[in-house]
Design a protein around this motif. Structure first.
Motif, PDB file in Angstrom:
ATOM      1  N   ASP A  17       2.933   5.150 -12.682  1.00  0.00           N
ATOM      2  CA  ASP A  17       1.514   4.791 -12.584  1.00  0.00           C
ATOM      3  C   ASP A  17       1.221   3.691 -11.574  1.00  0.00           C
ATOM      4  O   ASP A  17       0.060   3.501 -11.202  1.00  0.00           O
ATOM      5  N   LYS A  18       2.238   2.979 -11.098  1.00  0.00           N
ATOM      6  CA  LYS A  18       1.978   1.895 -10.143  1.00  0.00           C
ATOM      7  C   LYS A  18       2.948   1.967  -8.970  1.00  0.00           C
ATOM      8  O   LYS A  18       4.136   1.712  -9.106  1.00  0.00           O
ATOM      9  N   PRO A  19       2.439   2.278  -7.760  1.00  0.00           N
ATOM     10  CA  PRO A  19       3.292   2.338  -6.565  1.00  0.00           C
ATOM     11  C   PRO A  19       3.888   0.978  -6.227  1.00  0.00           C
ATOM     12  O   PRO A  19       3.465  -0.060  -6.761  1.00  0.00           O
ATOM     13  N   GLU A  20       4.870   0.986  -5.333  1.00  0.00           N
ATOM     14  CA  GLU A  20       5.469  -0.258  -4.845  1.00  0.00           C
ATOM     15  C   GLU A  20       4.380  -1.124  -4.213  1.00  0.00           C
ATOM     16  O   GLU A  20       3.420  -0.617  -3.635  1.00  0.00           O
ATOM     17  N   GLY A  21       4.520  -2.437  -4.333  1.00  0.00           N
ATOM     18  CA  GLY A  21       3.563  -3.324  -3.699  1.00  0.00           C
ATOM     19  C   GLY A  21       3.573  -3.162  -2.182  1.00  0.00           C
ATOM     20  O   GLY A  21       4.634  -2.965  -1.590  1.00  0.00           O
ATOM     21  N   VAL A  22       2.394  -3.215  -1.558  1.00  0.00           N
ATOM     22  CA  VAL A  22       2.297  -3.024  -0.111  1.00  0.00           C
ATOM     23  C   VAL A  22       1.414  -4.089   0.524  1.00  0.00           C
ATOM     24  O   VAL A  22       0.439  -4.542  -0.053  1.00  0.00           O
ATOM     25  N   PHE A  23       1.813  -4.465   1.711  1.00  0.00           N
ATOM     26  CA  PHE A  23       1.014  -5.372   2.539  1.00  0.00           C
ATOM     27  C   PHE A  23      -0.058  -4.569   3.263  1.00  0.00           C
ATOM     28  O   PHE A  23       0.244  -3.582   3.933  1.00  0.00           O
ATOM     29  N   LEU A  24      -1.312  -4.973   3.108  1.00  0.00           N
ATOM     30  CA  LEU A  24      -2.411  -4.324   3.813  1.00  0.00           C
ATOM     31  C   LEU A  24      -2.549  -4.982   5.181  1.00  0.00           C
ATOM     32  O   LEU A  24      -3.255  -5.979   5.349  1.00  0.00           O
ATOM     33  N   GLY A  25      -1.827  -4.438   6.124  1.00  0.00           N
ATOM     34  CA  GLY A  25      -1.802  -5.023   7.463  1.00  0.00           C
ATOM     35  C   GLY A  25      -2.801  -4.358   8.383  1.00  0.00           C
ATOM     36  O   GLY A  25      -3.165  -3.202   8.207  1.00  0.00           O
ATOM     37  N   GLY A  26      -3.231  -5.083   9.359  1.00  0.00           N
ATOM     38  CA  GLY A  26      -4.160  -4.514  10.324  1.00  0.00           C
ATOM     39  C   GLY A  26      -4.556  -5.533  11.357  1.00  0.00           C
ATOM     40  O   GLY A  26      -3.951  -6.607  11.458  1.00  0.00           O
ATOM     41  N   SER A  27      -5.569  -5.196  12.105  1.00  0.00           N
ATOM     42  CA  SER A  27      -5.995  -6.057  13.204  1.00  0.00           C
ATOM     43  C   SER A  27      -7.506  -6.148  13.285  1.00  0.00           C
ATOM     44  O   SER A  27      -8.232  -5.223  12.902  1.00  0.00           O
ATOM     45  N   ASN A  28      -7.948  -7.276  13.815  1.00  0.00           N
ATOM     46  CA  ASN A  28      -9.356  -7.503  14.108  1.00  0.00           C
ATOM     47  C   ASN A  28      -9.551  -7.571  15.613  1.00  0.00           C
ATOM     48  O   ASN A  28      -8.627  -7.900  16.365  1.00  0.00           O
ATOM     49  N   PHE A  29     -10.758  -7.271  16.048  1.00  0.00           N
ATOM     50  CA  PHE A  29     -11.160  -7.526  17.429  1.00  0.00           C
ATOM     51  C   PHE A  29     -11.962  -8.818  17.461  1.00  0.00           C
ATOM     52  O   PHE A  29     -12.833  -9.040  16.612  1.00  0.00           O
ATOM     53  N   ALA A  30     -11.677  -9.665  18.437  1.00  0.00           N
ATOM     54  CA  ALA A  30     -12.411 -10.919  18.591  1.00  0.00           C
ATOM     55  C   ALA A  30     -12.805 -11.106  20.051  1.00  0.00           C
ATOM     56  O   ALA A  30     -12.165 -10.563  20.953  1.00  0.00           O
ATOM     57  N   VAL A  31     -13.849 -11.886  20.264  1.00  0.00           N
ATOM     58  CA  VAL A  31     -14.321 -12.212  21.608  1.00  0.00           C
ATOM     59  C   VAL A  31     -13.908 -13.646  21.919  1.00  0.00           C
ATOM     60  O   VAL A  31     -14.125 -14.561  21.113  1.00  0.00           O
ATOM     61  N   ALA A  32     -13.285 -13.846  23.071  1.00  0.00           N
ATOM     62  CA  ALA A  32     -12.804 -15.175  23.447  1.00  0.00           C
ATOM     63  C   ALA A  32     -13.956 -16.164  23.564  1.00  0.00           C
ATOM     64  O   ALA A  32     -14.961 -15.889  24.223  1.00  0.00           O
ATOM     65  N   GLY A  33     -13.795 -17.316  22.922  1.00  0.00           N
ATOM     66  CA  GLY A  33     -14.835 -18.338  22.978  1.00  0.00           C
ATOM     67  C   GLY A  33     -15.049 -18.879  24.378  1.00  0.00           C
ATOM     68  O   GLY A  33     -16.147 -19.324  24.716  1.00  0.00           O
ATOM     69  N   MET A  34     -14.026 -18.851  25.221  1.00  0.00           N
ATOM     70  CA  MET A  34     -14.131 -19.317  26.601  1.00  0.00           C
ATOM     71  C   MET A  34     -14.468 -18.175  27.560  1.00  0.00           C
ATOM     72  O   MET A  34     -14.523 -18.371  28.772  1.00  0.00           O
ATOM     73  N   GLY A  35     -14.663 -16.990  27.023  1.00  0.00           N
ATOM     74  CA  GLY A  35     -14.888 -15.830  27.866  1.00  0.00           C
ATOM     75  C   GLY A  35     -16.185 -15.906  28.663  1.00  0.00           C
ATOM     76  O   GLY A  35     -17.203 -16.384  28.166  1.00  0.00           O
ATOM     77  N   LYS A  36     -16.130 -15.404  29.887  1.00  0.00           N
ATOM     78  CA  LYS A  36     -17.313 -15.408  30.760  1.00  0.00           C
ATOM     79  C   LYS A  36     -18.152 -14.143  30.605  1.00  0.00           C
ATOM     80  O   LYS A  36     -19.224 -14.048  31.183  1.00  0.00           O
ATOM     81  N   ASN A  37     -17.644 -13.179  29.861  1.00  0.00           N
ATOM     82  CA  ASN A  37     -18.333 -11.887  29.748  1.00  0.00           C
ATOM     83  C   ASN A  37     -18.616 -11.541  28.291  1.00  0.00           C
ATOM     84  O   ASN A  37     -18.405 -10.412  27.854  1.00  0.00           O
ATOM     85  N   GLN A  38     -19.145 -12.494  27.557  1.00  0.00           N
ATOM     86  CA  GLN A  38     -19.305 -12.290  26.121  1.00  0.00           C
ATOM     87  C   GLN A  38     -20.320 -11.197  25.784  1.00  0.00           C
ATOM     88  O   GLN A  38     -20.118 -10.435  24.822  1.00  0.00           O
ATOM     89  N   GLU A  39     -21.384 -11.089  26.541  1.00  0.00           N
ATOM     90  CA  GLU A  39     -22.373 -10.041  26.246  1.00  0.00           C
ATOM     91  C   GLU A  39     -21.789  -8.656  26.501  1.00  0.00           C
ATOM     92  O   GLU A  39     -22.000  -7.724  25.735  1.00  0.00           O
TER      93      GLU A  39
END
Length: 422
Positions: free
Chosen positions: A298-320
């Motif tokens: 009834d209970k599978p092995e524990g798993v890490f929910l891994g993944g990625s986010n997209f972020a915009v560089a705070g110093m970026g010149k092309n934020q829009e």
């Protein structure tokens, strides 16, 4: 995800205030006012599947008149490289950041706030996906994908061993590995000693936490007997493998080892099937998936929910322009493509049908629902994952014969030192 000389453990001190120093994004005259410009997007090796990349690039160019250049990075050493890049005057415009590392960069002021954009394109995202993009209640990234590990197995080898069903408990899985070992010339399981995200999932399954609050600060919890229990389970898995005890699943790429055709199974992310098929297209009919079984049905092995986010560089010149890219890249159509093509979990209810088209997603779902979790979502955690990763050192030490208690005692001062850096 490669790095320069600046350690991620110093990310806060290095990057404080960069958002205030950034230009805020250049000029534009609407979504179609970027003709001739080029946007630079850093993605990790294996993250951007071919069809997704092709259609996102085409849609972005059609919408804005600009082009996008995807620069593929390697996970090993990425925190140092990303820390350096985000502190420079011309950082990459958009960056992929692991969901366990986002908080550190946000706290350092290295990322642009994206609250309005999230409301526009992600109003129905599952909260579990978005949690790692929030810091102090503010949106500093947008969730791109997430998923968890499954058993990826070679149907041909299992048939050679006379195995006709997939295991539903851990003991059944180990018996299957033992049968493969006895009845075939294949390696039952390829599991490097430092597949630490799988180990982290096992700790979740035992109810352990890798850090704890003590005296008003975060410290290591590696000495907890529950962590030792998780490491014992890992040792039982690793006993069926001849993989190096001092390497991780990317050194070499474990899917490429699997592609040679004489490995019974991997503990893998769904997208690793594509890596194997790229190396050996003839294996297409041989690859199958099932949920990593736990101690009970009834209970599978524990798993890490891994993944990625997209972020915009705070110093970026092309934020829009970067925000226009995110509107395209994270559209329902392209999120659907990620689920279908790479085996990631759907992040909104109306993408569930896409998951049915990918067997890896179906295999991952039970564990994600019943046994999933993440590493600590605290800014200090990114420093722990920086190379050399002390938890990997702990794993290798135990696999080499040291007791979990002694290995933890040796490693915890380093983890505590990293957690203490602000």
């Amino acid at each position: 995800m490669k790095r320069g000389l600046v350690a991620a453990t110093a990310v806060v001190g290095m990057l404080v205030g960069v958002t205030a120093c950034g230009s805020g994004g250049g000029t534009k005259t609407g979504a179609d006012g970027f003709k001739g410009q080029k946007l630079t997007v850093w993605v990790m090796n294996g993250s951007n599947p071919a069809q997704w990349t092709e259609q996102v690039s085409a849609q972005f160019k059609k919408k804005t008149g600009a082009t996008v250049e995807f620069k593929v990075q390697q996970w090993n050493g990425i925190q140092q490289k990303l820390s350096t890049a985000l502190s420079e005057d011309t950082p990459p415009d958009v960056v992929e950041i692991g969901n366990t590392q986002t908080a550190a960069y946000a706290k350092a002021g290295a990322l642009a706030e994206l609250g309005d954009l999230k409301k526009e394109i992600g109003a129905d995202w599952n909260e579990a996906f978005n949690k790692a993009s929030l810091v102090d209640g503010k949106q500093y990234a947008l969730p791109w994908f997430a998923g968890n590990r499954v058993v990826m197995y070679n149907k041909k080898i299992w048939a050679e061993a006379g195995l006709k069903t997939t295991p539903r408990t851990r003991s059944e899985l180990f018996r299957a590995f033992d049968t493969i070992k006895k009845k075939t010339d294949a390696e039952p399981l390829y599991l490097p000693g430092q597949n630490w995200y799988f180990f982290d999932g096992l700790t979740l399954g035992t109810g352990a936490d890798l850090v704890k609050r003590q005296g008003g600060k975060w410290v290591s919890n590696l000495g907890d007997p529950k962590v030792a229990k998780a490491m014992d389970i890992y040792q039982q898995y690793q006993a069926f493998s001849t993989a190096p005890k001092n390497k991780d699943e990317a050194t070499p790429q474990q899917a490429e080892v699997f592609a040679k055709g004489r490995t019974g199974a991997l503990i893998a992310m769904g997208y690793e099937a594509a890596t194997a098929l790229k190396a050996n297209p003839k294996m297409k009919k041989d690859i199958g998936f099932f949920t990593i079984p736990g101690e009970t049905v009834d209970k599978p092995e524990g798993v890490f929910l891994g993944g990625s986010n997209f972020a915009v560089a705070g110093m970026g010149k092309n934020q829009e322009l970067a925000k226009e890219f995110l509107k395209v890249a994270l559209s329902k159509q392209n999120d659907r493509q990620m689920v279908k093509e790479s085996g990631w979990a759907p992040k909104s209810p109306d993408l569930a049908d896409a998951a049915q088209e990918n067997p890896a997603v179906a295999a991952a779902a039970p564990a994600a629902e019943k046994s999933g979790g993440t590493t600590p979502l605290i800014p200090q955690w990114a420093a722990v994952e920086n190379i050399p990763n002390p938890i990997k050192s702990y794993m290798t030490a135990v696999l080499g014969g040291k007791s979990p208690a002694d290995a933890a005692k040796d490693i915890e001062p380093e983890i505590n030192a990293r957690l203490a850096k602000q």
